[in-house]
Write an enzyme that holds these catalytic residues in place. Sequence first.
Site, PDB file in Angstrom:
ATOM      1  N   GLU A 127      -0.686  -3.457  -6.559  1.00  0.00           N
ATOM      2  CA  GLU A 127       0.041  -2.220  -6.842  1.00  0.00           C
ATOM      3  C   GLU A 127       0.635  -2.267  -8.252  1.00  0.00           C
ATOM      4  OE1 GLU A 127       3.746   0.329  -4.825  1.00  0.00           O
ATOM      5  OE2 GLU A 127       3.503  -1.800  -4.382  1.00  0.00           O
TER       6      GLU A 127
ATOM      7  N   CYS B 238       0.847  -0.514  -0.616  1.00  0.00           N
ATOM      8  CA  CYS B 238       2.096  -1.102  -0.126  1.00  0.00           C
ATOM      9  C   CYS B 238       2.592  -0.463   1.179  1.00  0.00           C
ATOM     10  CB  CYS B 238       3.148  -1.060  -1.223  1.00  0.00           C
ATOM     11  SG  CYS B 238       4.393  -2.377  -1.050  1.00  0.00           S
TER      12      CYS B 238
ATOM     13  N   LYS C  49      -0.439   7.122  -3.522  1.00  0.00           N
ATOM     14  CA  LYS C  49       0.344   6.573  -2.414  1.00  0.00           C
ATOM     15  C   LYS C  49       0.967   7.690  -1.594  1.00  0.00           C
ATOM     16  CE  LYS C  49       3.951   3.014  -1.744  1.00  0.00           C
ATOM     17  NZ  LYS C  49       4.729   2.000  -2.492  1.00  0.00           N
TER      18      LYS C  49
END
Length: 290
Positions: free
Chosen positions: A44, A162, A117
């Site tokens: 990330e 994540c 994300k």
Amino acid sequence: MARFLAAALQLGPASASIPETVPRILDLIARAGAGGATLGVLPELALTPYFAAEVRETVEPFVSASLNAEAIARIADAAAEQSIAVVLPHAELTDAGLYNSMTFIDRAGAVVGRFRKMHIPGRTEPDPALETTILEKRYFEPGNLGFTVHRMGPARVGGLICYDRRFPESYRALMRGGADVFAVSHNTPVMNGGTLEKARAASRLAICGGAFANATHAIATGKGGIEGGTSFIGDSFICDPEGEILARAGTMEDEVVMAEIDLDRQAALRERWNFARNIREAQAYDPVAG
């Protein structure tokens, strides 16, 4: 279907700037390509420090559109030179706001798509009672592209970033969208009162569980080491469609972790479980209404 080598391209604590970070990434790509890998996944926000753990007057050095474009171009050239597809997470500045994103680069060095994300953790202001506060809600917009899947040479790859890995629906959406491989990138800190061992165990459980529940290989790549006073778990690995870890990082530094992905075996497992025929959409149950 096919067998191929995949690589988790782990980074240690970030360099101070995007231009300083790119050579480290190019080195990882060269090492993975020399080892025969045809797909590599970076952590990330691979181009920058994890800047969302503190209030900053400006994040311009980390989100500069021109610096990001230059970095992506150099990494794409390296991907083409090594004939390796690369999943590159970075901060993506747009007219609509800032996104925590992934760029998908194929083996010819062409950008074939992006993922943003979906699940944004934390808060907008720090909690003075906590040593570490995740402030992604201060900086990033929620993803607006859905759970995208992209053809990346030997496989169709879907990305998660994540916190996305904590939601089982994320993996299922990618599998049903045609993903052969989950690319899971993270900057996972050891949070307040936690331990490195517990943080790593939780990450493995979420990712390997997603792999198992969808009979899909996963490449998990994280940042390792201490950055800005925060300890990140590293622990990059590749797991098979039964959730078994095939290879794992042995350091907290820049490291290439490689393992073979067998899509024929994966197809046989999926045929055995037959998700497409047997899955039922989840519905809420009201015990009062019955």
